[in-house]
Design a protein around this motif. Structure first.
Motif, PDB file in Angstrom:
ATOM      1  N   GLY A 134      57.328  70.784  25.398  1.00 27.06           N
ATOM      2  CA  GLY A 134      57.060  69.604  26.221  1.00 27.06           C
ATOM      3  C   GLY A 134      55.641  69.101  26.159  1.00 27.06           C
ATOM      4  N   ARG A 135      54.816  69.737  25.345  1.00 25.24           N
ATOM      5  CA  ARG A 135      53.419  69.300  25.213  1.00 25.24           C
ATOM      6  C   ARG A 135      53.301  68.361  24.007  1.00 25.24           C
ATOM      7  N   ILE A 136      52.363  67.448  24.104  1.00 25.11           N
ATOM      8  CA  ILE A 136      52.173  66.438  23.067  1.00 25.11           C
ATOM      9  C   ILE A 136      50.759  66.543  22.524  1.00 25.11           C
ATOM     10  N   VAL A 137      50.644  66.804  21.230  1.00 24.24           N
ATOM     11  CA  VAL A 137      49.351  66.770  20.533  1.00 24.24           C
ATOM     12  C   VAL A 137      49.569  65.861  19.335  1.00 24.24           C
ATOM     13  N   MET A 138      48.964  64.671  19.386  1.00 27.95           N
ATOM     14  CA  MET A 138      49.324  63.647  18.409  1.00 27.95           C
ATOM     15  C   MET A 138      48.139  62.740  18.091  1.00 27.95           C
ATOM     16  N   GLU A 139      48.109  62.271  16.852  1.00 28.18           N
ATOM     17  CA  GLU A 139      47.150  61.246  16.426  1.00 28.18           C
ATOM     18  C   GLU A 139      47.932  60.062  15.871  1.00 28.18           C
ATOM     19  N   ILE A 140      47.600  58.878  16.333  1.00 27.12           N
ATOM     20  CA  ILE A 140      48.233  57.662  15.831  1.00 27.12           C
ATOM     21  C   ILE A 140      47.178  56.854  15.087  1.00 27.12           C
ATOM     22  N   GLU A 141      47.418  56.630  13.793  1.00 24.54           N
ATOM     23  CA  GLU A 141      46.482  55.855  12.986  1.00 24.54           C
ATOM     24  C   GLU A 141      46.966  54.415  12.902  1.00 24.54           C
ATOM     25  N   ALA A 142      46.157  53.501  13.421  1.00 18.48           N
ATOM     26  CA  ALA A 142      46.464  52.076  13.411  1.00 18.48           C
ATOM     27  C   ALA A 142      45.517  51.379  12.434  1.00 18.48           C
ATOM     28  N   PRO A 143      45.769  50.110  12.105  1.00 17.33           N
ATOM     29  CA  PRO A 143      44.910  49.406  11.142  1.00 17.33           C
ATOM     30  C   PRO A 143      43.439  49.361  11.545  1.00 17.33           C
ATOM     31  N   ASN A 144      43.157  49.420  12.842  1.00 13.63           N
ATOM     32  CA  ASN A 144      41.759  49.280  13.262  1.00 13.63           C
ATOM     33  C   ASN A 144      41.234  50.499  14.020  1.00 13.63           C
ATOM     34  N   GLY A 145      41.880  51.644  13.849  1.00  7.90           N
ATOM     35  CA  GLY A 145      41.363  52.836  14.516  1.00  7.90           C
ATOM     36  C   GLY A 145      42.426  53.875  14.770  1.00  7.90           C
ATOM     37  N   LYS A 146      42.008  54.953  15.441  1.00  9.48           N
ATOM     38  CA  LYS A 146      42.917  56.049  15.751  1.00  9.48           C
ATOM     39  C   LYS A 146      42.983  56.268  17.258  1.00  9.48           C
ATOM     40  N   THR A 147      44.151  56.711  17.693  1.00  9.13           N
ATOM     41  CA  THR A 147      44.336  57.123  19.083  1.00  9.13           C
ATOM     42  C   THR A 147      44.775  58.577  19.082  1.00  9.13           C
ATOM     43  N   SER A 148      44.110  59.396  19.877  1.00  5.81           N
ATOM     44  CA  SER A 148      44.496  60.788  20.032  1.00  5.81           C
ATOM     45  C   SER A 148      45.200  60.954  21.372  1.00  5.81           C
ATOM     46  N   VAL A 149      46.292  61.707  21.365  1.00  8.00           N
ATOM     47  CA  VAL A 149      47.083  61.903  22.575  1.00  8.00           C
ATOM     48  C   VAL A 149      47.242  63.399  22.814  1.00  8.00           C
ATOM     49  N   LEU A 150      46.884  63.846  24.002  1.00  4.43           N
ATOM     50  CA  LEU A 150      47.047  65.234  24.405  1.00  4.43           C
ATOM     51  C   LEU A 150      47.631  65.225  25.806  1.00  4.43           C
ATOM     52  N   GLY A 151      48.815  65.768  25.961  1.00  7.01           N
ATOM     53  CA  GLY A 151      49.434  65.718  27.276  1.00  7.01           C
ATOM     54  C   GLY A 151      50.661  66.605  27.375  1.00  7.01           C
TER      55      GLY A 151
END
Length: 200
Positions: free
Chosen positions: A44-61
């Motif tokens: 149930g834990r989320i460790v993720m990186e989303i790469e978009a055209p103008n940057g990255k979003t890191s998600v930890l939850g």
């Protein structure tokens, strides 16, 4: 569709085939599994990186929404000779999951599929949608809610990623999301699910 096997104590399998009684557990319960070898503290834990055209979003939850999980395996193993454990096969995963969803109060939607096993469980995804703040004059709260929903859709995949040490489980899992109060487990009676199953 894969043929799945679900092993449980014989009394629980008997109860299921008697009147559809089934217990659905939460990610919290999975994280505290009494068997140390089967316990996955990252459920149930989320460790993720989303790469978009103008940057990255890191998600930890951690999933905080009411959600119930049931696991089965694509590998059917021999049962103990003492009869303490029995099993049933799920022959139609979609029909089974749909029948169960009708017994979950506040059901919102669900997902199912095979787990993937990795040494590195960080989920990396690409997204064509740019990461951008709300336009000038836009409503920041509305923008934030849209971003959260968008990231939430990506996050669901993280619930199917497990460490390589669990690969012998060959797990296929069902997840049902609901809108009520978060509970550790939900006991249901779903005789409609029996038509999609058989005793192993």
């Amino acid at each position: 569709m894969p043929m799945l096997t679900r092993q449980m104590k014989t009394e629980y399998v008997d109860a299921f085939f008697q009147d559809g009684t089934l217990r659905l557990s939460s990610f919290d319960v999975f994280r505290r599994h009494p068997d140390e070898l089967r316990r996955d503290t990252q459920e149930g834990r989320i460790v993720m990186e989303i790469e978009a055209p103008n940057g990255k979003t890191s998600v930890l939850g951690t999933n905080g929404q009411e959600a119930y999980v049931m696991c089965a395996s694509t590998v059917e193993t021999a049962l103990p000779s003492d009869g303490s454990v029995s099993a049933f096969r799920i022959l139609d995963t979609l029909g089974f999951a749909n029948a169960i969803s009708g017994q979950i109060p506040g059901f919102l939607g669900g997902t199912e599929g095979l787990c993937s096993y990795r040494d590195n469980t960080v989920l990396r995804k690409r997204d064509a949608r740019p990461i951008a703040p709300p336009p000038e004059g836009g409503d920041p709260e509305k923008w934030f809610e849209e971003q959260q929903r968008h990231i939430g859709k990506h996050s669901i995949d993280a619930f199917f990623v497990k460490e390589s040490r669990f690969s012998h489980e060959a797990e296929y899992r069902f997840i049902w999301f609901a809108s009520g109060t978060h509970r550790e487990y939900l006991d249901i009676k779903c005789p409609a699910a029996l038509q999609f199953c058989e005793r192993a």
